[in-house]
Motif scaffolding. Structure first.
Motif, short mmCIF file in Angstrom:
data_model
loop_
_atom_site.label_atom_id
_atom_site.label_comp_id
_atom_site.label_asym_id
_atom_site.label_seq_id
_atom_site.Cartn_x
_atom_site.Cartn_y
_atom_site.Cartn_z
N ARG A 1 0.86 -1.13 -0.01
CA ARG A 1 0.13 -0.11 0.00
C ARG A 1 0.84 1.24 0.00
O ARG A 1 0.64 2.30 -0.45
CB ARG A 1 -0.87 0.03 1.07
CG ARG A 1 -2.05 -1.04 1.08
CD ARG A 1 -2.97 -0.80 0.26
NE ARG A 1 -3.79 0.38 0.49
CZ ARG A 1 -4.77 0.84 0.03
NH1 ARG A 1 -5.56 0.11 -0.77
NH2 ARG A 1 -5.38 1.94 0.48
N ASP B 1 -5.28 -3.29 -3.80
CA ASP B 1 -6.02 -2.35 -3.21
C ASP B 1 -5.33 -1.01 -3.67
O ASP B 1 -5.98 0.24 -3.83
CB ASP B 1 -5.90 -2.34 -1.70
CG ASP B 1 -7.14 -3.23 -1.16
OD1 ASP B 1 -7.79 -3.92 -2.25
OD2 ASP B 1 -7.15 -3.65 0.02
N ARG C 1 -11.69 -5.23 -8.01
CA ARG C 1 -12.45 -5.22 -6.73
C ARG C 1 -12.92 -6.88 -6.21
O ARG C 1 -12.86 -7.17 -5.10
CB ARG C 1 -13.79 -4.58 -7.02
CG ARG C 1 -13.72 -3.21 -7.01
CD ARG C 1 -15.05 -2.46 -7.39
NE ARG C 1 -16.04 -2.80 -6.53
CZ ARG C 1 -16.55 -2.08 -5.52
NH1 ARG C 1 -15.81 -1.27 -5.06
NH2 ARG C 1 -17.80 -2.67 -4.90
N SER D 1 -9.87 -8.08 -4.58
CA SER D 1 -9.72 -7.71 -3.42
C SER D 1 -10.63 -8.40 -2.22
O SER D 1 -10.21 -8.70 -1.14
CB SER D 1 -10.11 -6.23 -3.07
OG SER D 1 -9.85 -5.91 -2.20
#
Length: 68
Positions: free
Chosen positions: A16, A38, A57, A60
Motif C-alpha cells: 500500500r 487495493d 474489486r 480484493s
C-alpha cells in the motif's frame, strides 16, 4: 502452512505504501498481493477500464475472505 497475521499485515501495508515486496512467507506474499490490488483500486477511476476495476474489486474481496 499456517496463516501469520502479522506477516500478512506487513506485506499488505508494504504494498500500500509502494515499498518493494518481501517474500519471507506465504502469508506475507498474499498480503503484499492484496495491498497491491487495493493500491491499484486507489487510482482514479478513469485510469482503469470498468472491466479491470471490476476484476480488481473481486480479487480484493477474495483476499479479504481468505484473510478472515
Amino acid at each position: 502452512m499456517k496463516f501469520d497475521g502479522v506477516a500478512y499485515e506487513l506485506g499488505y501495508w508494504s504494498a500500500r505504501s509502494g515499498q518493494p515486496g518481501l517474500a519471507l512467507s506465504a502469508s506475507m506474499r498474499v498480503g503484499y498481493q492484496h495491498g497491491a490490488v487495493d493500491r491499484a483500486l486507489d487510482l482514479p477511476i478513469d485510469t482503469l477500464n470498468a472491466e479491470t476495476h471490476g476484476h480488481l474489486r473481486a480479487l480484493s474481496w477474495t483476499h479479504e475472505t481468505w484473510r478472515r
